[in-house]
Design a protein around this motif. Structure first.
Motif, PDB file in Angstrom:
ATOM      1  N   ALA A  33       0.831  -1.201   0.000  1.00  0.00           N
ATOM      2  CA  ALA A  33       0.000   0.000   0.000  1.00  0.00           C
ATOM      3  C   ALA A  33       0.866   1.251   0.000  1.00  0.00           C
ATOM      4  N   PHE A  34       1.882   1.276   0.845  1.00  0.00           N
ATOM      5  CA  PHE A  34       2.777   2.428   0.912  1.00  0.00           C
ATOM      6  C   PHE A  34       3.468   2.672  -0.422  1.00  0.00           C
ATOM      7  N   ALA A  35       3.980   1.597  -1.050  1.00  0.00           N
ATOM      8  CA  ALA A  35       4.697   1.760  -2.316  1.00  0.00           C
ATOM      9  C   ALA A  35       3.785   2.269  -3.425  1.00  0.00           C
ATOM     10  N   SER A  36       2.579   1.721  -3.510  1.00  0.00           N
ATOM     11  CA  SER A  36       1.676   2.123  -4.587  1.00  0.00           C
ATOM     12  C   SER A  36       1.118   3.523  -4.374  1.00  0.00           C
ATOM     13  N   TRP A  37       0.914   3.906  -3.118  1.00  0.00           N
ATOM     14  CA  TRP A  37       0.401   5.248  -2.831  1.00  0.00           C
ATOM     15  C   TRP A  37       1.457   6.327  -3.032  1.00  0.00           C
ATOM     16  N   THR A  38       2.720   5.962  -2.957  1.00  0.00           N
ATOM     17  CA  THR A  38       3.793   6.947  -3.111  1.00  0.00           C
ATOM     18  C   THR A  38       4.101   7.121  -4.587  1.00  0.00           C
ATOM     19  N   GLY A  39       3.598   8.197  -5.171  1.00  0.00           N
ATOM     20  CA  GLY A  39       3.823   8.482  -6.577  1.00  0.00           C
ATOM     21  C   GLY A  39       4.784   9.636  -6.767  1.00  0.00           C
ATOM     22  N   LEU A  40       5.139   9.876  -8.015  1.00  0.00           N
ATOM     23  CA  LEU A  40       6.067  10.967  -8.296  1.00  0.00           C
ATOM     24  C   LEU A  40       5.467  12.332  -7.966  1.00  0.00           C
TER      25      LEU A  40
ATOM     26  N   VAL B 100       0.850   5.086   8.606  1.00  0.00           N
ATOM     27  CA  VAL B 100       1.978   5.422   9.488  1.00  0.00           C
ATOM     28  C   VAL B 100       3.271   5.537   8.675  1.00  0.00           C
ATOM     29  N   LEU B 101       3.496   4.565   7.767  1.00  0.00           N
ATOM     30  CA  LEU B 101       4.679   4.639   6.906  1.00  0.00           C
ATOM     31  C   LEU B 101       4.662   5.899   6.045  1.00  0.00           C
ATOM     32  N   MET B 102       3.490   6.220   5.491  1.00  0.00           N
ATOM     33  CA  MET B 102       3.387   7.415   4.657  1.00  0.00           C
ATOM     34  C   MET B 102       3.630   8.681   5.478  1.00  0.00           C
TER      35      MET B 102
END
Length: 460
Positions: free
Chosen positions: A49-56, A265-267
Motif C-alpha cells: 500500500a505504501f509503495a503504490s500510494w507513493t507516486g512521483l 503510518v509509513l506514509m
C-alpha cells in the motif's frame, strides 16, 4: 549516467521482469490474478500500500511545495493519506467481510448492470489517467538524470511494467512493490537525509531558513484556495481503489484494517522525511532555483556520482509501482464489471486471459497516447477530477446500507462525474474547483433518493 549507473538501472528492470515471470506460474484463477487469492498478510499489505500510494507527484511535489510555502507545503502530501487512514478505520473491515473484488462491486452489488457499468467506467477512467501520467514521470526521470533519450527510456521501462503486471497479476505487483519500497526508502528515506544531517547539519539548514516569514507555520503561506483544493484529495483517499484492492486481497478483515492504518503510518513518516528534504532544498539550493526541480536538484547535489544509477532506480521504482497497480485496477475492473456482463458463461481461465490481454492493450494505449497525443492525455487527466464526485456518495451508500433507488444511484454517478468533466473542460469558470461543484450536484439526486425511500427503510 556512467556505465556503472546504467548497469544498476538495467539490473533493476531485469529483476522486476523476473518477478513477473516467477509469479506467472502461480496464477491459476481470476481471483489469484486480481486479489492474490486473498492471502496477503499485514506486513506485505502495509508495504505494498505504501509503495503504490507513493507516486512521483508526492515525491517531487512535496519538496517543491515546501520550498514555495514553507512547512505548510507538507499538506500537499498528507491530505490523501489521511483519507486512507479513515478508510482503514471506518470501512476496510466492512468491505473485506463482503468479499468484494472491485470498487464497482461495492457500489453495485444490489443494483442492475447499468450502475455497475457506470461505476466501472468512472473508476477505469481515473486509474487509466494515473497509468498514463506515469509515462510522463518516467520520461522526466531519464531527462533529468541520464543521457539516454527520454522517450526510449520511458518506452523500455513502461513495457517492463506491462510485462510483469500482465503475467504475474497482483502477486507480482505486491512483490515488486516490496522491492521498490526498499529501494526508494533506502536512497531517499535514509541515505539522502543522513547526508544532510552529517553534512550541513540540521542546525545549518534551520539557520538558513528560520528568518523566512512564516516558513515554519503549518498553515502559514499556502493560499487558502490552494489549501482547500489540496484537502479535496482527502475524500479521494477515503475511496481510493488502490486501497480497496489491498483490502480485497487481505487474508482477513482485521488484516485489511491494520494494513491500511500501518500504511498510513509509513506514509506519515516518509512525509516528514520529504518535508525535511524540502527544507534542506530551500537552504542549500540557489535562491533562483526552480522549485519544481527541488527534489532532483537536491539529490544531484547530495549524492555522489556513483549512486546516480541507484537514484534513478529509486525514482523509477516510485513511478513503476504506481503504474503497475493502476494498470491492473483498470484492466480487471473493465473485465469483471463490463466485459464479463456480456460473457456470463466464460470460464475462469477465459476471464483470466481476458484480463491479461486487456491489461496489455490498455498499457500500450496509455503509453502511445502519452507519448504522441498530449491533448488526449489532458482529457484522460479528467479522471483525476471525476472520481470523487462520481463515486464518493455511492460508495458510502453501499457500504453503510443507505439503500437508495436505482435511478438515484445511477444519476448520482452520472451527474457527479459528468458535470465535473464539463466544468474542467470549460476551464473551471469562476475559479471554483470543478470537483467541488460536481460533488454538490451529485448530492441532489442522492438526497432525493434518500428521501424517496420507504419510511420503514429510512428509519432502519
Amino acid at each position: 549516467m556512467g556505465s556503472f549507473d546504467i548497469a544498476i538501472v538495467v539490473l533493476y528492470l531485469a529483476v522486476v521482469t523476473a518477478i513477473g515471470l516467477f509469479y506467472a506460474r502461480t496464477i491459476k484463477t481470476e481471483e489469484d490474478y486480481i486479489v492474490a487469492g486473498r492471502r496477503m498478510g499485514p506486513l506485505w499489505l502495509t508495504i505494498s500500500a505504501f509503495a503504490s500510494w507513493t507516486g512521483l507527484a508526492g515525491l517531487f511535489g512535496t519538496p517543491e511545495m515546501v520550498v514555495r510555502y514553507g512547512i505548510s507545503g507538507t499538506w500537499w502530501w498528507f491530505t490523501f493519506p489521511i483519507g486512507l487512514l479513515l478508510m482503514g478505520i471506518f470501512i476496510a473491515k466492512i468491505v473485506r467481510q463482503r468479499m468484494h473484488v472491485t470498487t464497482p462491486d461495492i457500489v453495485a452489488s444490489d443494483y442492475p448492470n447499468s450502475v455497475r457499468v457506470a461505476a466501472s467506467l468512472v473508476t477505469s477512467w481515473n486509474y487509466l489517467a494515473w497509468a498514463a501520467a506515469q509515462v510522463f514521470g518516467i520520461s522526466m526521470i531519464f531527462t533529468l538524470f541520464s543521457g539516454m533519450d527520454p522517450t526510449t527510456g520511458a518506452i523500455v521501462a513502461y513495457l517492463v511494467v506491462i510485462v510483469y503486471t500482465m503475467l504475474g497479476g497482483f502477486l507480482a505487483v505486491v512483490a515488486t512493490d516490496v522491492l521498490q519500497a526498499i529501494i526508494f526508502l533506502i536512497v531517499i528515506g535514509v541515505v539522502a537525509p543522513l547526508i544532510v544531517v552529517f553534512g550541513p547539519g540540521v542546525s545549518g539548514v534551520y539557520e538558513a531558513t528560520r528568518n523566512i516569514p512564516d516558513f515554519y507555520n503549518l498553515f502559514g503561506n499556502v493560499p487558502p484556495a490552494t489549501l482547500f483544493v489540496w484537502f479535496l484529495l482527502l475524500p479521494a483517499g477515503f475511496i481510493d481503489t488502490i486501497g480497496f484492492q489491498r483490502v480485497f486481497a487481505a487474508n482477513s478483515p482485521e488484516t485489511a484494517r491494520r494494513g491500511l492504518i500501518n500504511g498510513f503510518v509509513l506514509m506519515a513518516i516518509f512525509g516528514v522525511i520529504l518535508t525535511f528534504l524540502g527544507i534542506a532544498a530551500k537552504a542549500l539550493l540557489p535562491a533562483d532555483a526552480n522549485p519544481v526541480n527541488a527534489m532532483p536538484d537536491l539529490m544531484r547535489q547530495l549524492l555522489p556520482s556513483g549512486l546516480i544509477g541507484l537514484l534513478v532506480a529509486a525514482f523509477l521504482a516510485v513511478a513503476m509501482s504506481t503504474a503497475s497497480t493502476t494498470l491492473l485496477v483498470t484492466a480487471t475492473t473493465l473485465q469483471r464489471d463490463v466485459i464479463s456482463r456480456f460473457r456470463p458463461d466464460a470460464s475462469d481461465g477465459e476471464r483470466l486471459w481476458t484480463s491479461r490481454i486487456l491489461l496489455l492493450l490498455l498499457g500500450l494505449i496509455a503509453l502511445a497516447v502519452a507519448l504522441t497525443v498530449p491533448s488526449v492525455v489532458t482529457i484522460l487527466m479528467l479522471g483525476f477530477s471525476v472520481y470523487v464526485p462520481g463515486l464518493l456518495l455511492p460508495v458510502l451508500s453501499a457500504t453503510f446500507n443507505w439503500r437508495i433507488p436505482v435511478w438515484s444511484m445511477l444519476t448520482t454517478i452520472i451527474v457527479g462525474a459528468g458535470s465535473t468533466a464539463v466544468l474542467v473542460l470549460a476551464g473551471e469558470p469562476g475559479g471554483v474547483p470543478a470537483s467541488l461543484v460536481g460533488f454538490i450536484l451529485s448530492a441532489i439526486p442522492f438526497v432525493a433518493g434518500l428521501a424517496a425511500r420507504p419510511k420503514k427503510q429510512r428509519t432502519a
